[in-house]
Enzyme design. Structure first.
Site, PDB file in Angstrom:
ATOM      1  N   LYS A 164      -2.373   0.737  -7.049  1.00  0.00           N
ATOM      2  CA  LYS A 164      -3.564   0.060  -6.561  1.00  0.00           C
ATOM      3  C   LYS A 164      -4.633   1.107  -6.211  1.00  0.00           C
ATOM      4  CE  LYS A 164      -4.639  -3.710  -3.326  1.00  0.00           C
ATOM      5  NZ  LYS A 164      -4.046  -4.554  -2.269  1.00  0.00           N
ATOM      6  N   SER A 240      -4.604  -9.102  -3.447  1.00  0.00           N
ATOM      7  CA  SER A 240      -5.617  -8.247  -4.030  1.00  0.00           C
ATOM      8  C   SER A 240      -5.064  -7.198  -4.990  1.00  0.00           C
ATOM      9  CB  SER A 240      -6.391  -7.537  -2.905  1.00  0.00           C
ATOM     10  OG  SER A 240      -5.511  -6.760  -2.098  1.00  0.00           O
ATOM     11  N   SER A 264      -0.804  -9.729  -0.560  1.00  0.00           N
ATOM     12  CA  SER A 264      -1.417  -9.066  -1.717  1.00  0.00           C
ATOM     13  C   SER A 264      -0.456  -8.459  -2.717  1.00  0.00           C
ATOM     14  CB  SER A 264      -2.375  -7.970  -1.239  1.00  0.00           C
ATOM     15  OG  SER A 264      -3.650  -8.500  -1.034  1.00  0.00           O
TER      16      SER A 264
END
Length: 561
Positions: A164, A240, A264
């Site tokens: 990420k 996310s 997430s």
């Protein structure tokens, strides 16, 4: 590394010019923000004048902190037993790479060229940021040499991974999904989880795309790109950590790291048919991460199989002097990981009230399928009720939103550079008071006490991951973003509790509905990732659970000889 939507703002789905108009009204007419915030759950916190307990911002009960012994610094990477490898999967596992490296039928260098080609071909789907091909080839050459000399570092040596884009990768720019953060300033060091993986021989491919500063659950990001769901390119890959999940489901890599502050990791893993683990608060170091949700967010793996999940978590977890939160944890072990033929002595709880809240009834059917299997393995199944969830969801939402807002306000010269959705959320959170935040932390303490009592009686809680499946992105969302508060709530309503009280949680793939993946959610007591990973393995071996490659997949050539 987190996702923190407002828990409930009653607005229609906003995209394009309508979203831009709302931003303008909120920023130029203070009364609009005040009125809208009064319809949010933040205002509900003000009614809790009965709260008198100690506010808690680190969600580990004192009783657990008192018992924690702290593992030794010379942690060894475990070796998984090949004989216990799960049945063949539609996806490649680290096993498929590692075994060919061992018998010299393929080298990491050969595979690296194929992975790079796959990344180039997948560019249109916006899963990962552009990569440094020469650096990938250098890492692969070093891994090839280690295997040639019989000196591979671990079973993850030569395994390709993405991360990420809120985690530092030395030499890369950590944007956290923004258009300006760290611009022209590459990181000078790896985050601790990436450092640990590099030490284990993993090949650091690059950054996966995400929501801007992790604020929402769909990974719609006009700045850095919106990762499309490999199963349905018109749908969200979740958020996310959407790019982290899409890159794994799409076959670029077998494992990625995401971050989870309100679901997430688990939301995108569910939307993309994968395994995802949200660890206990403080179990994995946050050093070298952007850290915009420090009291609720934690780094964890997303993977194609239970073995990939377990091995990668073993590497990234553990104490780190650079992150004091990690220094109180007990040692982690995979000792019972392969004990998959029995659940005797394990009590598993279902939450009937939660099951009633899902919008897709098939999700409950998938839960029941696993529960029936657990009973056959000897588990005791009970029903529980988790009280005060409405106020707990509001308190979590205020907590994570306040922390994200605090991070965003550190950049006064870039306030207009944030995406419209982020700016809407900043305007609304500014209406919350210090007293609201304190109350939310008192509510956290109450929820922790309730969960400590529940988890003293049951070993696992099985529940929905989300209330919906992968959201179809409306026309116009990709240009300026999207604000869809009701579906954001549906994404986080079951996931956020684990972040708020700090317990570990797991998503496992459970099949499909209307050709989109479905997942099932498990929660365990603080620091009991071992049981969750054992359950992941049991679920993987359960009969009749469908796994299939998505419509878009690039892994077929990676290990072909």
């Amino acid at each position: 590394m987190t996702d923190g939507p407002l828990n409930s703002v009653s607005t229609p789905v906003l995209v394009g010019q309508n979203l831009l108009d709302l931003v303008k009204a909120l920023e130029e007419q203070p009364g609009v923000a005040t009125a809208l915030a009064q319809r949010s759950p933040f205002s509900a916190l003000r009614n809790r004048s009965d709260l008198q307990g100690l506010p808690v911002t680190f969600p580990i009960p004192f009783s657990y902190l008192a018992q924690a012994s702290g593992p030794s610094a010379d942690k060894k990477i475990p070796t998984l037993d090949h004989g216990a490898r799960s049945k063949s999967s539609a996806f490649l596992s680290f096993w498929d790479y590692h075994e060919k490296y061992l018998d010299q039928s393929l080298t990491p260098t050969q595979v690296a060229s194929r992975v790079i080609e796959s990344i180039e071909q997948s560019h249109v789907h916006e899963w990962v940021q552009p990569v440094d091909q020469e650096d990938i080839l250098r890492q692969a050459a070093a891994s090839t040499e280690r295997y040639k000399n019989g000196q591979h570092k671990s079973q993850l040596d030569g395994i390709f991974m993405v991360f990420k884009e809120d985690q530092n990768i030395e030499g890369r720019i950590t944007t956290a999904g923004t258009s300006f953060l760290n611009k022209d300033s590459p990181a000078t060091f790896d985050s601790t989880p990436i450092h640990n993986l590099r030490d284990a021989g993993a090949i650091i491919v690059g950054h996966a795309r995400m929501n801007e500063i992790g604020w929402d659950t769909f990974s719609v990001n006009p700045n850095s790109g919106t990762p499309r769901n490999p199963y349905h390119l018109g749908s969200s890959s979740g958020g996310s950590s959407g790019g982290s999940a899409a890159a794994v489901a799409g076959g670029l890599v077998p494992i990625s790291l995401g971050g989870d502050g309100g679901g997430s990791i688990r939301i995108p893993a569910s939307f993309c048919g994968l395994y995802g683990l949200k660890p206990t608060a403080g179990r994995v170091s946050g050093y070298g991460g952007t850290g915009f949700g420090p009291s609720v967010g934690v780094v964890g793996p997303i993977a194609t199989t239970a073995d990939d999940l377990a091995l990668s978590f073993s590497v990234i977890s553990g104490p780190d002097p650079k992150d004091p939160k990690t220094l109180v944890q007990p040692a982690f072990s995979l000792k019972d990981y392969n004990k998959t033929d029995s659940l005797e002595g394990i009590t598993i709880a279902v939450v009937p009230e939660w099951n009633k809240e899902v919008e897709v009834p098939v999700m409950v059917d998938h839960i029941n399928t696993f529960v029936d299997h657990f009973k056959k393995l000897g588990a005791t199944v009970v029903e529980i009720d988790i009280k005060d969830m409405d106020i707990a969801r509001a308190a979590h939402s205020l907590t994570i939103s306040s922390e994200m807002n605090s991070f965003a306000r550190r950049f006064p010269d870039n306030q207009k550079d944030f995406l419209p959705y982020t700016r809407v959320m900043m305007s609304l959170v500014n209406q919350a008071t210090t007293a609201d935040y304190v109350r939310s932390q008192q509510i956290r303490a109450l929820m922790m006490a309730q969960m400590e009592d529940i988890l003293a009686k049951v070993d696992l809680i099985v529940a929905p991951v989300t209330g919906i499946q992968a959201l179809d992105l409306p026309e116009g969302a990709l240009e300026h973003g999207i604000m869809d508060s009701q579906n954001t709530i549906q994404c986080t309503k079951f996931a956020s509790l684990a972040n708020f009280v700090g317990i570990p949680a797991l998503t496992v793939p459970s099949g499909f509905n209307n050709d989109k993946p479905v997942g099932v959610h498990f929660m365990a007591g603080w620091y009991n990732e071992s049981l969750l990973l054992r359950v992941a393995k049991i679920c993987e071996l359960a009969p009749g659970i469908e796994r299939r490659k998505p419509k878009v997949s690039y892994s077929s050539t990676h290990v072909a000889v």
